[in-house]
Design an enzyme around this catalytic site. Sequence first.
Site, PDB file in Angstrom:
ATOM      1  N   SER A 156     -16.539 -18.645   3.535  1.00 39.37           N
ATOM      2  CA  SER A 156     -16.071 -19.350   4.726  1.00 39.37           C
ATOM      3  C   SER A 156     -17.230 -19.362   5.706  1.00 39.37           C
ATOM      4  CB  SER A 156     -14.893 -18.567   5.324  1.00 39.37           C
ATOM      5  OG  SER A 156     -14.630 -18.963   6.651  1.00 39.37           O
ATOM      6  N   TYR A 169     -10.591 -10.586   7.777  1.00 35.33           N
ATOM      7  CA  TYR A 169     -11.013 -11.837   7.123  1.00 35.33           C
ATOM      8  C   TYR A 169     -12.531 -11.995   7.214  1.00 35.33           C
ATOM      9  CZ  TYR A 169     -10.744 -16.819   5.786  1.00 35.33           C
ATOM     10  OH  TYR A 169     -10.885 -18.033   5.147  1.00 35.33           O
TER      11      TYR A 169
HETATM   12  P1  NAD Z   1      -3.712 -22.113   0.714  1.00 36.20           P
HETATM   13  O1  NAD Z   1      -2.773 -21.201   1.417  1.00 36.20           O
HETATM   14  O2  NAD Z   1      -3.441 -23.570   0.725  1.00 36.20           O
HETATM   15  O3  NAD Z   1      -3.889 -21.658  -0.807  1.00 36.20           O
HETATM   16  C1  NAD Z   1      -4.106 -20.307  -1.159  1.00 36.20           C
HETATM   17  C2  NAD Z   1      -3.533 -20.073  -2.540  1.00 36.20           C
HETATM   18  O4  NAD Z   1      -3.848 -18.718  -2.901  1.00 36.20           O
HETATM   19  C3  NAD Z   1      -2.011 -20.229  -2.614  1.00 36.20           C
HETATM   20  O5  NAD Z   1      -1.659 -21.069  -3.711  1.00 36.20           O
HETATM   21  C4  NAD Z   1      -1.510 -18.793  -2.823  1.00 36.20           C
HETATM   22  O6  NAD Z   1      -0.326 -18.707  -3.606  1.00 36.20           O
HETATM   23  C5  NAD Z   1      -2.705 -18.179  -3.542  1.00 36.20           C
HETATM   24  N1  NAD Z   1      -2.727 -16.723  -3.428  1.00 36.20           N
HETATM   25  C6  NAD Z   1      -2.556 -15.968  -2.308  1.00 36.20           C
HETATM   26  N2  NAD Z   1      -2.581 -14.660  -2.629  1.00 36.20           N
HETATM   27  C7  NAD Z   1      -2.786 -14.585  -3.973  1.00 36.20           C
HETATM   28  C8  NAD Z   1      -2.899 -13.517  -4.900  1.00 36.20           C
HETATM   29  N3  NAD Z   1      -2.805 -12.247  -4.497  1.00 36.20           N
HETATM   30  N4  NAD Z   1      -3.113 -13.817  -6.194  1.00 36.20           N
HETATM   31  C9  NAD Z   1      -3.194 -15.106  -6.614  1.00 36.20           C
HETATM   32  N5  NAD Z   1      -3.069 -16.147  -5.799  1.00 36.20           N
HETATM   33  C10 NAD Z   1      -2.868 -15.899  -4.488  1.00 36.20           C
HETATM   34  O7  NAD Z   1      -5.153 -21.786   1.349  1.00 36.20           O
HETATM   35  P2  NAD Z   1      -6.568 -22.553   1.305  1.00 36.20           P
HETATM   36  O8  NAD Z   1      -6.864 -22.948   2.696  1.00 36.20           O
HETATM   37  O9  NAD Z   1      -6.610 -23.552   0.216  1.00 36.20           O
HETATM   38  O10 NAD Z   1      -7.520 -21.326   0.984  1.00 36.20           O
HETATM   39  C11 NAD Z   1      -8.194 -21.153  -0.244  1.00 36.20           C
HETATM   40  C12 NAD Z   1      -9.432 -20.304   0.004  1.00 36.20           C
HETATM   41  O11 NAD Z   1     -10.312 -20.991   0.894  1.00 36.20           O
HETATM   42  C13 NAD Z   1      -9.157 -18.942   0.643  1.00 36.20           C
HETATM   43  O12 NAD Z   1     -10.001 -17.962   0.059  1.00 36.20           O
HETATM   44  C14 NAD Z   1      -9.537 -19.158   2.084  1.00 36.20           C
HETATM   45  O13 NAD Z   1      -9.914 -17.961   2.732  1.00 36.20           O
HETATM   46  C15 NAD Z   1     -10.704 -20.110   1.917  1.00 36.20           C
HETATM   47  N6  NAD Z   1     -11.047 -20.886   3.105  1.00 36.20           N
HETATM   48  C16 NAD Z   1     -10.117 -21.699   3.673  1.00 36.20           C
HETATM   49  C17 NAD Z   1     -10.471 -22.415   4.792  1.00 36.20           C
HETATM   50  C18 NAD Z   1      -9.504 -23.310   5.485  1.00 36.20           C
HETATM   51  O14 NAD Z   1      -9.787 -23.717   6.614  1.00 36.20           O
HETATM   52  N7  NAD Z   1      -8.379 -23.677   4.880  1.00 36.20           N
HETATM   53  C19 NAD Z   1     -11.764 -22.314   5.304  1.00 36.20           C
HETATM   54  C20 NAD Z   1     -12.679 -21.485   4.694  1.00 36.20           C
HETATM   55  C21 NAD Z   1     -12.310 -20.771   3.582  1.00 36.20           C
END
Ligand code: NAD
Length: 274
Positions: A156, A169
């Site tokens: 991130s 985080y």
């Molecule tokens: P999201 O909530 O849409 O998807 C996350 C997925 O992870 C979900 O399907 C959930 O069921 C799964 N998950 C959660 N805990 C789990 C576990 N213990 N085992 C297996 N699966 C699990 O979120 P997103 O925004 O798509 O995030 C995905 C990644 O991107 C994360 O690592 C997040 O930190 C990172 N990220 C997101 C953003 C953002 O702005 N959305 C920015 C930077 C980084």
Amino acid sequence: MSQNAAAEVRASCQLSLKGKVALVTGAASGIGKRIAEVFAEAGADVVIADLKQDAAQATADEIASKGVRTLAVAMDVTDEAAVDAGFDQVQKAFGPVDILVSNAGIQIVAPIQDFKFSDWKKLLAVHLDGGFLTSRAAVRQMIASGRGGSILFMGSVHSKEASKLKSPYVAAKHGLEGLAKVIAKEGAEHNIRSNVICPGFVRTPLVEKQIPEQAQELGISEDEVVKKVMLKDTVDGQFTTVDDVAQAALTFAAWPSNALTGQSLVVSHGWFMQ
Ligand code: NAD
């Protein structure tokens, strides 16, 4: 880079993942789901690993319509036995994993003085234990297959910068950069590459949930959270999209040599500049 390697890079500009097995964690939603779709469009067999079998299965069924093999695996990335069993299941169904995207993640926001220790541990477990357990399982298969592979961690901008309310985080996302660099060093002799993608804010369920939470904690409106907190330092006030992140993931996954390893790429509308 040799001429042969350059020819390989040119060929790889078509970014084909044909013949590759890709496992994406957290692929039933948001960024992970779009990466799985884009990898399928590039010809990979994709494994949708997520907490719940039904959510993973629904995504796998949707993606199978792109004409590739898909497999849904119920996997809690914090559970050592579940991760190892999931990778065994993939090996039996498709053969060894060539590409891992360690993407599953959660968000919990609170000021540090109020942060519950149980929430701190829960968040670190998903991001750091999950990153370790899934990359260890992938590296084992990549070494045994003799084919090497590509490991991607979902970092991130918070791998580089801090924000208020996000102590575990930010700590976890910084930690993933260290893990990726170690695997880049240890993996090189096995042709295993390891990199990190660092997105800015992407409007997924993970972010939608924290907009009202941050508004409450900071005493400002939801609109102000978006404009004055999340997108304040971007060059154009825009959210990063799931497609932006998926295209970066495809480039890393398809890159054929160790020239691109131990790196992190920030995709954030200029929020963070290297
Ligand atoms: P999201 O909530 O849409 O998807 C996350 C997925 O992870 C979900 O399907 C959930 O069921 C799964 N998950 C959660 N805990 C789990 C576990 N213990 N085992 C297996 N699966 C699990 O979120 P997103 O925004 O798509 O995030 C995905 C990644 O991107 C994360 O690592 C997040 O930190 C990172 N990220 C997101 C953003 C953002 O702005 N959305 C920015 C930077 C980084």
